[in-house]
Motif scaffolding. Sequence first.
Motif, PDB file in Angstrom:
ATOM      1  N   TYR A  24      -8.829  -1.389   3.867  1.00 27.03           N
ATOM      2  CA  TYR A  24      -7.859  -1.747   4.761  1.00 27.03           C
ATOM      3  C   TYR A  24      -8.144  -2.079   6.249  1.00 27.03           C
ATOM      4  O   TYR A  24      -9.233  -1.203   6.783  1.00 27.03           O
ATOM      5  CB  TYR A  24      -6.899  -0.302   4.509  1.00 27.03           C
ATOM      6  CG  TYR A  24      -6.434  -0.043   3.271  1.00 27.03           C
ATOM      7  CD1 TYR A  24      -5.293  -1.003   2.952  1.00 27.03           C
ATOM      8  CD2 TYR A  24      -7.088   0.577   2.475  1.00 27.03           C
ATOM      9  CE1 TYR A  24      -4.801  -0.736   1.602  1.00 27.03           C
ATOM     10  CE2 TYR A  24      -6.778   0.757   1.078  1.00 27.03           C
ATOM     11  CZ  TYR A  24      -5.519   0.140   0.853  1.00 27.03           C
ATOM     12  OH  TYR A  24      -5.131   0.221  -0.595  1.00 27.03           O
ATOM     13  N   PRO A  25      -7.669  -2.756   7.033  1.00 24.91           N
ATOM     14  CA  PRO A  25      -8.268  -3.019   8.235  1.00 24.91           C
ATOM     15  C   PRO A  25      -7.726  -2.046   9.251  1.00 24.91           C
ATOM     16  O   PRO A  25      -7.096  -1.102   9.209  1.00 24.91           O
ATOM     17  CB  PRO A  25      -7.298  -4.370   8.842  1.00 24.91           C
ATOM     18  CG  PRO A  25      -6.186  -4.345   7.907  1.00 24.91           C
ATOM     19  CD  PRO A  25      -6.563  -3.633   6.778  1.00 24.91           C
ATOM     20  N   ASP A  30      -5.066   2.310  12.432  1.00 23.08           N
ATOM     21  CA  ASP A  30      -4.328   2.659  13.851  1.00 23.08           C
ATOM     22  C   ASP A  30      -2.901   2.868  13.715  1.00 23.08           C
ATOM     23  O   ASP A  30      -2.462   3.897  14.165  1.00 23.08           O
ATOM     24  CB  ASP A  30      -4.579   1.730  14.618  1.00 23.08           C
ATOM     25  CG  ASP A  30      -6.180   1.598  15.155  1.00 23.08           C
ATOM     26  OD1 ASP A  30      -6.810   2.459  14.744  1.00 23.08           O
ATOM     27  OD2 ASP A  30      -6.464   0.708  15.712  1.00 23.08           O
ATOM     28  N   ALA A  31      -2.202   2.058  12.915  1.00 26.08           N
ATOM     29  CA  ALA A  31      -0.738   2.190  12.796  1.00 26.08           C
ATOM     30  C   ALA A  31      -0.327   3.326  12.081  1.00 26.08           C
ATOM     31  O   ALA A  31       0.829   4.060  12.361  1.00 26.08           O
ATOM     32  CB  ALA A  31      -0.146   0.959  12.227  1.00 26.08           C
ATOM     33  N   LEU A  32      -1.184   3.605  11.032  1.00 23.86           N
ATOM     34  CA  LEU A  32      -0.792   4.917  10.171  1.00 23.86           C
ATOM     35  C   LEU A  32      -0.886   6.173  11.037  1.00 23.86           C
ATOM     36  O   LEU A  32      -0.066   7.058  10.993  1.00 23.86           O
ATOM     37  CB  LEU A  32      -1.864   4.773   8.937  1.00 23.86           C
ATOM     38  CG  LEU A  32      -1.670   5.980   7.971  1.00 23.86           C
ATOM     39  CD1 LEU A  32      -0.332   6.112   7.344  1.00 23.86           C
ATOM     40  CD2 LEU A  32      -2.806   5.818   6.842  1.00 23.86           C
ATOM     41  N   LEU A  33      -2.050   6.176  11.593  1.00 25.22           N
ATOM     42  CA  LEU A  33      -2.728   7.607  12.179  1.00 25.22           C
ATOM     43  C   LEU A  33      -1.738   7.823  13.482  1.00 25.22           C
ATOM     44  O   LEU A  33      -1.485   8.858  13.997  1.00 25.22           O
ATOM     45  CB  LEU A  33      -3.941   7.634  12.433  1.00 25.22           C
ATOM     46  CG  LEU A  33      -4.742   7.572  11.197  1.00 25.22           C
ATOM     47  CD1 LEU A  33      -6.300   7.520  11.241  1.00 25.22           C
ATOM     48  CD2 LEU A  33      -4.296   8.496  10.190  1.00 25.22           C
ATOM     49  N   TRP A 188      -4.346  -9.954   8.728  1.00 23.01           N
ATOM     50  CA  TRP A 188      -5.810  -9.949   8.663  1.00 23.01           C
ATOM     51  C   TRP A 188      -6.461 -11.043   7.732  1.00 23.01           C
ATOM     52  O   TRP A 188      -5.639 -11.491   6.946  1.00 23.01           O
ATOM     53  CB  TRP A 188      -6.140  -8.709   8.619  1.00 23.01           C
ATOM     54  CG  TRP A 188      -6.069  -8.003   7.247  1.00 23.01           C
ATOM     55  CD1 TRP A 188      -4.823  -7.512   6.824  1.00 23.01           C
ATOM     56  CD2 TRP A 188      -7.022  -7.872   6.334  1.00 23.01           C
ATOM     57  NE1 TRP A 188      -5.016  -6.877   5.569  1.00 23.01           N
ATOM     58  CE2 TRP A 188      -6.305  -7.364   5.050  1.00 23.01           C
ATOM     59  CE3 TRP A 188      -8.484  -8.380   5.881  1.00 23.01           C
ATOM     60  CZ2 TRP A 188      -6.935  -6.806   3.894  1.00 23.01           C
ATOM     61  CZ3 TRP A 188      -8.938  -8.008   4.666  1.00 23.01           C
ATOM     62  CH2 TRP A 188      -8.231  -7.204   3.799  1.00 23.01           C
ATOM     63  N   THR A 189      -7.692 -11.416   7.702  1.00 28.18           N
ATOM     64  CA  THR A 189      -8.187 -12.250   6.874  1.00 28.18           C
ATOM     65  C   THR A 189      -9.625 -11.923   6.329  1.00 28.18           C
ATOM     66  O   THR A 189     -10.192 -11.068   6.712  1.00 28.18           O
ATOM     67  CB  THR A 189      -8.663 -13.607   8.019  1.00 28.18           C
ATOM     68  OG1 THR A 189      -7.650 -14.011   8.509  1.00 28.18           O
ATOM     69  CG2 THR A 189      -9.222 -14.639   6.934  1.00 28.18           C
ATOM     70  N   ASP A 190      -9.262 -11.963   5.081  1.00 30.13           N
ATOM     71  CA  ASP A 190     -10.615 -11.699   4.176  1.00 30.13           C
ATOM     72  C   ASP A 190     -11.337 -13.061   3.798  1.00 30.13           C
ATOM     73  O   ASP A 190     -10.857 -13.933   3.675  1.00 30.13           O
ATOM     74  CB  ASP A 190     -10.016 -10.831   3.070  1.00 30.13           C
ATOM     75  CG  ASP A 190     -11.284 -10.004   2.150  1.00 30.13           C
ATOM     76  OD1 ASP A 190     -12.129  -9.841   2.809  1.00 30.13           O
ATOM     77  OD2 ASP A 190     -11.033  -9.754   1.107  1.00 30.13           O
ATOM     78  N   THR A 243      -1.410  -9.511   4.604  1.00 32.59           N
ATOM     79  CA  THR A 243      -0.740  -8.831   5.495  1.00 32.59           C
ATOM     80  C   THR A 243      -0.868  -7.379   4.918  1.00 32.59           C
ATOM     81  O   THR A 243      -0.693  -7.145   3.744  1.00 32.59           O
ATOM     82  CB  THR A 243       0.586  -9.371   5.440  1.00 32.59           C
ATOM     83  OG1 THR A 243       0.777 -10.629   6.214  1.00 32.59           O
ATOM     84  CG2 THR A 243       1.581  -8.359   6.474  1.00 32.59           C
ATOM     85  N   THR A 244      -1.066  -6.291   5.632  1.00 36.72           N
ATOM     86  CA  THR A 244      -0.769  -4.873   5.195  1.00 36.72           C
ATOM     87  C   THR A 244       0.371  -4.404   5.854  1.00 36.72           C
ATOM     88  O   THR A 244       0.568  -4.459   6.982  1.00 36.72           O
ATOM     89  CB  THR A 244      -2.114  -4.046   5.785  1.00 36.72           C
ATOM     90  OG1 THR A 244      -3.442  -4.816   5.320  1.00 36.72           O
ATOM     91  CG2 THR A 244      -2.021  -2.792   5.372  1.00 36.72           C
TER      92      THR A 244
END
Length: 261
Positions: A24-25, A30-33, A188-190, A243-244
Amino acid sequence: MPEERPDNPFDIAAPKYAAVRPAYPAAALDALLARTEGRACPPMRAADIGAGTGKMSLLLAERGFDVEAVEPSAPMRAQMRGAIDGAPARIRIHEASAEATGLSSQSLDLVVYAQSWHWVDAEAAGAEAARILRPGGILAAVWNQMDVSIPWVHRLTRIMRSGDVHRPENPPAFGEAFETPRLALVPWTDRMTPEGLLELGTTRSSYLRQDRAGRERMQANLRWYLYEHLGHAPGEPVEILYTTLVWTASLLRGARGAAAS
């Protein structure tokens, strides 16, 4: 005689799962925490439910959490033990389920279902999360998914049978003990080689549930698409947009889950 397949597809060994499934990026963490900031003095405690090979558990531990990693599948737990070997000694692995974690009541600041909420009994799992969270604790469901708005990626997911698309307009049903879930979207990009994408296909539940002929057919279709139709060369990096989705909800004041264990 047909091959017997277990009810849980992840009880089938998938040795490449940890290596090829994306993590996970940082922006998603950051958004979660951000939802847990100011709740308590560190170290905070989190449960990673349906922890799989421990990708989310490791990220939470790196951010300073003590982590209870709950995973019902023995092959997944075995891969997790290898993945966390040498990691900070703050991850404990539990053989249990989302609906009955065995964790203590009101003992956690955060409960996360990373790539796993769609496998649970939502009502029972929500009640269990409400039981084990401290007042005001955060419940989260996180999904990585390929960006199917891009036509070639959409077709790739269809060939890989990579599961349902979790739409932003459809929040998870956490239950009445929680506030309405909030959503953060993280693009994001993998980058993977065609060979890596073929390995990724072998970790999907649709593949794991197939007999040998079905698995060979799925891999043949994927090889055709990557090498012949799209024209990728072996070893060539392929950029895949993801997209996460990070859904979070706070436990409502006065809410209670199932009876304490």
